[in-house]
Design an enzyme around this catalytic site. Structure first.
Site, PDB file in Angstrom:
ATOM      1  N   ARG A  13      -2.088 -11.004  12.573  1.00  0.00           N
ATOM      2  CA  ARG A  13      -2.538  -9.769  11.938  1.00  0.00           C
ATOM      3  C   ARG A  13      -3.320 -10.057  10.659  1.00  0.00           C
ATOM      4  O   ARG A  13      -4.312  -9.380  10.342  1.00  0.00           O
ATOM      5  CB  ARG A  13      -1.336  -8.872  11.640  1.00  0.00           C
ATOM      6  CG  ARG A  13      -0.755  -8.225  12.897  1.00  0.00           C
ATOM      7  CD  ARG A  13       0.714  -7.891  12.745  1.00  0.00           C
ATOM      8  NE  ARG A  13       0.991  -6.920  11.695  1.00  0.00           N
ATOM      9  CZ  ARG A  13       2.206  -6.670  11.235  1.00  0.00           C
ATOM     10  NH1 ARG A  13       3.254  -7.339  11.706  1.00  0.00           N
ATOM     11  NH2 ARG A  13       2.382  -5.765  10.300  1.00  0.00           N
TER      12      ARG A  13
ATOM     13  N   LYS B 278       0.822  -1.216   0.000  1.00  0.00           N
ATOM     14  CA  LYS B 278       0.000   0.000   0.000  1.00  0.00           C
ATOM     15  C   LYS B 278       0.858   1.269   0.000  1.00  0.00           C
ATOM     16  O   LYS B 278       0.554   2.229  -0.709  1.00  0.00           O
ATOM     17  CB  LYS B 278      -0.933   0.033   1.218  1.00  0.00           C
ATOM     18  CG  LYS B 278      -2.044  -0.980   1.202  1.00  0.00           C
ATOM     19  CD  LYS B 278      -3.144  -0.613   2.183  1.00  0.00           C
ATOM     20  CE  LYS B 278      -2.650  -0.290   3.580  1.00  0.00           C
ATOM     21  NZ  LYS B 278      -1.950  -1.417   4.221  1.00  0.00           N
TER      22      LYS B 278
ATOM     23  N   ARG C  65      12.185  -5.805  13.233  1.00  0.00           N
ATOM     24  CA  ARG C  65      11.120  -5.425  14.159  1.00  0.00           C
ATOM     25  C   ARG C  65      10.568  -6.642  14.884  1.00  0.00           C
ATOM     26  O   ARG C  65      10.430  -7.719  14.305  1.00  0.00           O
ATOM     27  CB  ARG C  65       9.986  -4.721  13.400  1.00  0.00           C
ATOM     28  CG  ARG C  65      10.279  -3.280  13.067  1.00  0.00           C
ATOM     29  CD  ARG C  65       9.184  -2.660  12.230  1.00  0.00           C
ATOM     30  NE  ARG C  65       7.840  -3.049  12.659  1.00  0.00           N
ATOM     31  CZ  ARG C  65       6.717  -2.565  12.105  1.00  0.00           C
ATOM     32  NH1 ARG C  65       6.799  -1.717  11.093  1.00  0.00           N
ATOM     33  NH2 ARG C  65       5.536  -2.949  12.550  1.00  0.00           N
TER      34      ARG C  65
ATOM     35  N   ARG D 216     -11.276   0.110   8.291  1.00  0.00           N
ATOM     36  CA  ARG D 216     -10.747  -1.241   8.507  1.00  0.00           C
ATOM     37  C   ARG D 216     -11.836  -2.242   8.877  1.00  0.00           C
ATOM     38  O   ARG D 216     -11.625  -3.445   8.741  1.00  0.00           O
ATOM     39  CB  ARG D 216      -9.696  -1.219   9.621  1.00  0.00           C
ATOM     40  CG  ARG D 216      -8.415  -0.503   9.279  1.00  0.00           C
ATOM     41  CD  ARG D 216      -7.384  -0.679  10.372  1.00  0.00           C
ATOM     42  NE  ARG D 216      -6.104  -0.066  10.034  1.00  0.00           N
ATOM     43  CZ  ARG D 216      -5.779   1.178  10.311  1.00  0.00           C
ATOM     44  NH1 ARG D 216      -6.656   1.939  10.959  1.00  0.00           N
ATOM     45  NH2 ARG D 216      -4.619   1.676   9.973  1.00  0.00           N
TER      46      ARG D 216
ATOM     47  N   ARG E 108      11.660  -8.411   6.130  1.00  0.00           N
ATOM     48  CA  ARG E 108      11.838  -6.957   6.230  1.00  0.00           C
ATOM     49  C   ARG E 108      12.857  -6.588   7.294  1.00  0.00           C
ATOM     50  O   ARG E 108      12.914  -7.196   8.360  1.00  0.00           O
ATOM     51  CB  ARG E 108      10.507  -6.267   6.560  1.00  0.00           C
ATOM     52  CG  ARG E 108       9.543  -6.233   5.410  1.00  0.00           C
ATOM     53  CD  ARG E 108       8.416  -5.254   5.627  1.00  0.00           C
ATOM     54  NE  ARG E 108       7.662  -5.465   6.853  1.00  0.00           N
ATOM     55  CZ  ARG E 108       6.412  -5.033   7.024  1.00  0.00           C
ATOM     56  NH1 ARG E 108       5.809  -4.360   6.055  1.00  0.00           N
ATOM     57  NH2 ARG E 108       5.790  -5.245   8.159  1.00  0.00           N
TER      58      ARG E 108
END
Length: 293
Positions: free
Chosen positions: A246, A95, A235, A171, A206
């Site tokens: 998630r 996104k 992270r 959302r 990532r």
């Protein structure tokens, strides 16, 4: 014809106004002057005149073809509403990258709920003060407060003149319903479709540069500088276990949210290269805007 067929693009509207003012300055007689002045912003009239639409109508009488074109084009410009786009996608669907392209292509204002909440709190607006109370208490900000923040932000001059892009909002079905009840409607709902296994691979790989904030991927986009590689951090929530949770939360709501925008929804394959995805999004958005023009 181009101006009349694309009234939703602010840059075109501005160009149209400049063209009308230029015609007025170049006019050898006063026959075109009332038309140009009548449809130019009052604060930018350089001619010292305050013509009425009655005077403009006189030009239509003298030159029906040209005068009518000016009136129709100016009316389309005045009635044009800003472009409203919503983009949805799971974590790591791309996104962020695609939002940059949409902003570049359409000149809209990029909005995320996090940025809007922080701005409202900093500005001390009524909804910002309310949001701060929940945030300071460590509680989730309720939908009614978030909707108030979004509604206020969309009412600001930049969004009203340039249009807006809501990034990842709404959302939940409740947020979509509340947004509609607040009178907020979009022109296009983009859904970036990426399989879960691809999303997990993207998230797990990532890494973030703590000095610049830039995000890299160990497989798809690793840094070239060995010094940067050495300081990359992973992270704590970019693990397979946490991203799976998630994704479950995302899938539990996204289909219902899409249902609110069924008539304007477009599914885009998010597994292709960013430029290919961007081209598909541009075609989809332009198609939806053209259908409503």
């Amino acid at each position: 014809c181009i101006l009349r067929s694309t009234p939703r693009f602010p840059r075109i509207n501005k160009s149209f106004r400049k063209m009308v003012r230029l015609l007025a300055v170049l006019a050898a007689t006063s026959s075109l002057l009332p038309v140009a002045a009548a449809f130019s912003p009052p604060r930018q009239q350089p001619w010292g005149l305050s013509p009425s639409r009655t005077e403009a109508a006189e030009v239509v009488r003298r030159s029906p073809a040209f005068g009518s074109w000016i009136l129709r084009a100016a009316s389309s410009d005045a009635e044009a509403s800003p472009v409203g786009i919503i983009i949805a996608g799971a974590p790591a669907s791309g996104k962020g990258t695609q939002c940059e392209g949409i902003v570049k292509d359409y000149g809209v204002v990029h909005l995320s709920t996090g940025d809007m909440l922080r701005a409202a709190v900093a500005a001390g607006t009524p909804v910002g003060v309310s949001a701060k109370e929940y945030m300071d208490a460590g509680k989730l900000v309720p939908d009614e407060v978030i909707i108030g923040v979004v509604r206020d932000r969309l009412a600001e001059s930049d969004c009203r003149s340039c249009g807006w892009l809501l990034d990842g909002f709404p959302r939940t079905p409740g947020q979509a319903e509340a947004l509609a009840s607040a009178g907020v409607s979009a022109d296009c709902f983009i859904y970036l479709d990426v399989p879960d296994e691809v999303l997990v691979e993207r998230v797990v790989g990532r890494r973030t540069d703590p000095e610049t904030g830039k995000i890299y991927h160990l497989t798809f986009s690793p840094p070239d500088d060995a010094e940067v590689v050495a300081r990359l951090v992973h992270r704590s929530d970019d693990t397979e276990e946490k991203v799976t949770v998630r994704l479950q939360q995302f899938h539990a709501n996204v289909d219902a949210v899409r249902g609110y925008y069924e008539d304007i929804a477009v599914d885009v394959d998010g597994t292709s290269k960013p430029d290919v995805v961007g081209k598909a999004i541009k075609e989809a958005v332009s198609s939806k805007l053209g259908a409503k023009a």
